[in-house]
Design an enzyme around this catalytic site. Structure first.
Site, mmCIF file in Angstrom:
data_model
loop_
_atom_site.group_PDB
_atom_site.id
_atom_site.type_symbol
_atom_site.label_atom_id
_atom_site.label_comp_id
_atom_site.label_asym_id
_atom_site.label_seq_id
_atom_site.Cartn_x
_atom_site.Cartn_y
_atom_site.Cartn_z
ATOM 1 C CG ASP A 58 28.351 -17.795 -30.397
ATOM 2 O OD1 ASP A 58 29.049 -16.806 -30.095
ATOM 3 O OD2 ASP A 58 28.264 -18.815 -29.699
ATOM 4 C CD GLU A 59 22.852 -14.289 -32.245
ATOM 5 O OE1 GLU A 59 23.953 -13.723 -32.041
ATOM 6 O OE2 GLU A 59 22.019 -14.470 -31.356
ATOM 7 N N GLY A 60 26.828 -14.148 -35.665
ATOM 8 C CA GLY A 60 27.681 -13.581 -36.713
ATOM 9 C C GLY A 60 27.759 -12.059 -36.603
ATOM 10 C CE LYS A 61 26.503 -10.936 -30.863
ATOM 11 N NZ LYS A 61 26.196 -12.380 -30.884
ATOM 12 C CG ASN A 113 29.878 -12.624 -21.516
ATOM 13 O OD1 ASN A 113 30.342 -11.556 -21.917
ATOM 14 N ND2 ASN A 113 28.661 -12.719 -21.019
ATOM 15 N N GLY A 147 32.466 -13.523 -27.917
ATOM 16 C CA GLY A 147 33.540 -13.873 -28.846
ATOM 17 C C GLY A 147 33.061 -13.526 -30.239
ATOM 18 C CD GLN A 190 27.024 -11.541 -23.970
ATOM 19 O OE1 GLN A 190 26.707 -10.399 -23.698
ATOM 20 N NE2 GLN A 190 28.285 -11.900 -24.083
ATOM 21 N NE ARG A 204 31.281 -23.483 -23.189
ATOM 22 C CZ ARG A 204 30.380 -22.844 -22.442
ATOM 23 N NH1 ARG A 204 29.649 -23.521 -21.584
ATOM 24 N NH2 ARG A 204 30.212 -21.539 -22.541
ATOM 25 N N GLY A 243 28.707 -17.038 -46.272
ATOM 26 C CA GLY A 243 30.046 -17.528 -45.960
ATOM 27 C C GLY A 243 30.671 -16.590 -44.943
HETATM 28 P P1 GDP Z 1 29.224 -13.457 -32.989
HETATM 29 O O1 GDP Z 1 29.527 -13.805 -31.563
HETATM 30 O O2 GDP Z 1 27.771 -13.156 -33.204
HETATM 31 O O3 GDP Z 1 30.108 -12.372 -33.539
HETATM 32 O O4 GDP Z 1 29.522 -14.771 -33.835
HETATM 33 P P2 GDP Z 1 30.814 -15.737 -33.697
HETATM 34 O O5 GDP Z 1 31.984 -15.051 -34.290
HETATM 35 O O6 GDP Z 1 30.949 -16.244 -32.303
HETATM 36 O O7 GDP Z 1 30.346 -16.975 -34.556
HETATM 37 C C1 GDP Z 1 29.989 -16.854 -35.883
HETATM 38 C C2 GDP Z 1 30.914 -17.768 -36.717
HETATM 39 O O8 GDP Z 1 30.322 -17.984 -37.983
HETATM 40 C C3 GDP Z 1 32.259 -17.170 -36.972
HETATM 41 O O9 GDP Z 1 33.211 -18.204 -37.037
HETATM 42 C C4 GDP Z 1 32.108 -16.515 -38.351
HETATM 43 O O10 GDP Z 1 33.334 -16.429 -39.077
HETATM 44 C C5 GDP Z 1 31.182 -17.487 -39.020
HETATM 45 N N1 GDP Z 1 30.258 -16.923 -40.003
HETATM 46 C C6 GDP Z 1 29.637 -15.706 -40.000
HETATM 47 N N2 GDP Z 1 28.786 -15.612 -41.041
HETATM 48 C C7 GDP Z 1 28.867 -16.783 -41.715
HETATM 49 C C8 GDP Z 1 28.212 -17.312 -42.866
HETATM 50 O O11 GDP Z 1 27.349 -16.687 -43.475
HETATM 51 N N3 GDP Z 1 28.540 -18.579 -43.240
HETATM 52 C C9 GDP Z 1 29.461 -19.318 -42.589
HETATM 53 N N4 GDP Z 1 29.713 -20.552 -43.040
HETATM 54 N N5 GDP Z 1 30.102 -18.858 -41.499
HETATM 55 C C10 GDP Z 1 29.798 -17.611 -41.071
HETATM 56 P P1 IMO Z 2 28.578 -13.631 -28.277
HETATM 57 O O1 IMO Z 2 28.682 -12.131 -28.070
HETATM 58 C C1 IMO Z 2 27.106 -17.509 -26.997
HETATM 59 C C2 IMO Z 2 26.295 -18.036 -22.720
HETATM 60 C C3 IMO Z 2 27.180 -19.034 -22.003
HETATM 61 C C4 IMO Z 2 26.194 -19.569 -20.977
HETATM 62 C C5 IMO Z 2 25.404 -18.319 -20.607
HETATM 63 C C6 IMO Z 2 25.896 -17.648 -19.323
HETATM 64 O O2 IMO Z 2 29.816 -14.243 -28.827
HETATM 65 O O3 IMO Z 2 27.351 -13.971 -29.047
HETATM 66 P P2 IMO Z 2 28.030 -16.147 -18.794
HETATM 67 O O4 IMO Z 2 29.478 -16.468 -18.873
HETATM 68 O O5 IMO Z 2 27.602 -15.002 -19.656
HETATM 69 O O6 IMO Z 2 27.530 -16.013 -17.391
HETATM 70 O O7 IMO Z 2 27.294 -17.479 -19.374
HETATM 71 O O8 IMO Z 2 25.546 -17.424 -21.688
HETATM 72 N N1 IMO Z 2 27.017 -16.959 -23.453
HETATM 73 C C7 IMO Z 2 27.172 -16.945 -24.779
HETATM 74 N N2 IMO Z 2 26.823 -17.854 -25.724
HETATM 75 N N3 IMO Z 2 27.682 -16.354 -27.359
HETATM 76 C C8 IMO Z 2 28.005 -15.425 -26.441
HETATM 77 O O9 IMO Z 2 28.467 -14.201 -26.776
HETATM 78 C C9 IMO Z 2 27.778 -15.712 -25.074
HETATM 79 N N4 IMO Z 2 27.993 -15.042 -23.918
HETATM 80 C C10 IMO Z 2 27.510 -15.821 -22.941
HETATM 81 O O10 IMO Z 2 27.635 -20.037 -22.876
HETATM 82 O O11 IMO Z 2 25.303 -20.460 -21.578
HETATM 83 MG MG MG Z 3 30.395 -15.323 -30.443
#
Ligand code: GDP
Ligand code: IMO
Ligand code: MG
Length: 425
Positions: A13-16, A38, A40, A223, A302, A414
């Site tokens: 969830d780093e913002g990929k 898994n 998102g 991930q 979550r 942002g």
């Molecule tokens: P991913 O799984 O690495 O693609 O990241 P996620 O989409 O799960 O989570 C990143 C969240 O942060 C998303 O809701 C993005 O819209 C948001 N986001 C990404 N870059 C930024 C940023 O620089 N600032 C803020 N406030 N939100 C961001």
């Molecule tokens: P993105 O690509 C954040 C976490 C789950 C759990 C662990 C194992 O959006 O960054 P799993 O269902 O893979 O067996 O769960 O890994 N997890 C993630 N956490 N972002 C993800 O993907 C994740 N994919 C799995 O929350 O702790």
């Molecule tokens: Mg994600």
């Protein structure tokens, strides 16, 4: 060969998704190489927000060939639903190619994922319950069902039968559940096969032909490094290799196919699910990050656990992935803090650890050693150049790159694509 890797350096969830979107203009192909639904990934295109789970974010752009590589585990129902939802929003999915070698997530994988978690009780991992772990287990046990098996009903039936014999024993005798019915699964999955057939191919050749033709290929990680099965906080990890090395096996290329490795890194740290997290802040600062960063999982909804930037895992990620650069995200979220902490090392039993500790117990019990920097306390979401950023924010970013030993080349301020600073100088 212009291959570029995009990897998460923390716990996902780093913002990929945003970074893939920003790079899409220059890309010809985007390849997912590990994990499954898994993931998102949030992509904001103009007024529209897309949350992609199994499809590479590259699917959104008509000039890009999106690829699901052999290292991915595919839940066909989720895939088709995701494709249907995109089609309904006017996004064509016809270019999608899926590896015939990718493994299939079956209904018993999903059920077992939930049952194993329940059995673990207090020791549960907090998985996404999408069947990821059980599907990769079957792959490693060599009883997995692959996408290509869907194309041959006789083979599919034989493999399903062998699997169900074992899984139904597990479900009924160990977990006290009802057995799964062969006919229902057969009918459902062969129905999926009809729709998926036009997309199924040898993606290794597809990727290599693109690389050989000088096309730009982005390997979109899912991930993050600390969720890596081999290098993360085992057992609180996922069941695949999100690290850059994982793309070689997961997409079917050698290390020389990639010449830029971008580590997508949050300016603080979040984690969904269970497991150790030394720099976690369970107090008001962590809550501030949840609220300002809208830290709720894109897959399960979550609330994400939040904490300060951890430079120990930052350095670890630089090495594990051979990062060439960092794309630093969500710096704007820290704008409200008077003081910003950075975890530079851990302390355990009177010993200081500047590198990732060799024993999980140490990591579990490690106390973070923090250094503090003054916050900038001003809205930075309008910054578009390095010079637009307040000096205190520049200093924070410089300190992170020094600690992680890799340049921060881009800064996200942002969620929108435009809210980005490309750093020069
Ligand atoms: P991913 O799984 O690495 O693609 O990241 P996620 O989409 O799960 O989570 C990143 C969240 O942060 C998303 O809701 C993005 O819209 C948001 N986001 C990404 N870059 C930024 C940023 O620089 N600032 C803020 N406030 N939100 C961001
Ligand atoms: P993105 O690509 C954040 C976490 C789950 C759990 C662990 C194992 O959006 O960054 P799993 O269902 O893979 O067996 O769960 O890994 N997890 C993630 N956490 N972002 C993800 O993907 C994740 N994919 C799995 O929350 O702790
Ligand atoms: Mg994600």
């Amino acid at each position: 060969m212009p291959g570029i890797a995009l990897v998460g350096t923390q716990w996902g969830d780093e913002g990929k998704g945003k970074v893939t979107h920003l790079m899409a203009d220059q890309m010809d192909m985007v390849v997912r190489y590990s994990g499954g639904n898994n993931a998102g990934h949030t992509v904001i295109v103009g007024e529209e927000t897309f949350k992609l789970h199994l499809l590479p974010a590259g699917i959104l752009y008509s000039h890009i060939v999106p690829v699901i590589g052999p290292g991915v585990v595919v839940d066909p129902k989720v895939l088709l639903d995701e494709m249907d939802r995109l089609e309904a929003r006017g996004v064509s999915t016809s270019r999608l190619v899926i590896s015939s070698n990718a493994h299939v997530i079956m209904p018993y994988h999903r059920e077992l994922d939930a049952l194993i978690e329940r059995r673990l009780g207090k020791l549960k991992l907090g998985t996404t319950k999408r069947g990821i772990g059980p599907a990769y287990s079957d792959k490693a046990s060599r009883i997995g069902i692959r996408i290509q098996d869907l194309l041959d009903p006789k083979i599919f039936m034989a493999k399903l039968e062998i699997n169900l014999r074992e899984k139904n024993l597990l479900l009924t005798k160990i977990y006290g559940r009802l057995p799964m019915k062969m006919d229902a699964i057969l009918e459902e999955y062969l129905g999926f096969a009809d729709r998926l057939t036009p997309h199924i191919t040898d993606t290794v050749t597809v990727v290599h032909e693109a690389l050989e033709a000088g096309k730009n290929v982005l390997f979109e990680g899912a991930q993050g490094t600390m969720l890596d099965l081999d290098h993360g906080t085992y057992p609180f990890v996922t069941s695949s290799n999100p690290v850059a090395g994982g793309l070689c096996a997961g997409a079917g290329v050698g290390p020389k196919a990639v010449d830029r490795i971008i580590g997508v890194t949050k300016a603080y740290v979040t984690r969904v699910g269970e497991g150790p997290f030394p720099s976690e802040d369970r107090g008001s600062d962590g809550l501030e990050m949840v609220n300002r960063g809208k830290e709720y999982g894109a897959t399960t909804g979550r609330q994400r656990r939040c904490g300060w930037f951890d430079a120990v895992i930052g350095r670890y990620a630089t090495r594990l992935n051979s990062l060439t650069e960092i794309f630093l995200t969500k710096v704007d979220v820290l704008s409200s803090f008077d003081t910003i902490k950075i975890c530079t090392a851990y302390e355990y039993n009177g010993q200081k650890y500047e590198n990732f500790p060799p024993h999980q117990t140490i990591f579990h019990k490690a106390k973070p050693i923090f250094e503090e920097m003054p916050g900038w306390r001003t809205d930075i979401s309008g910054a578009r150049t390095w010079d637009d950023l307040p000096e205190k924010a520049q200093n924070y970013i410089r300190r992170l790159e020094e600690l992680c030993d890799v340049p921060v080349t881009d800064i996200s301020v942002g969620p929108e694509a435009t809210e980005t600073v490309a750093r020069r100088g």
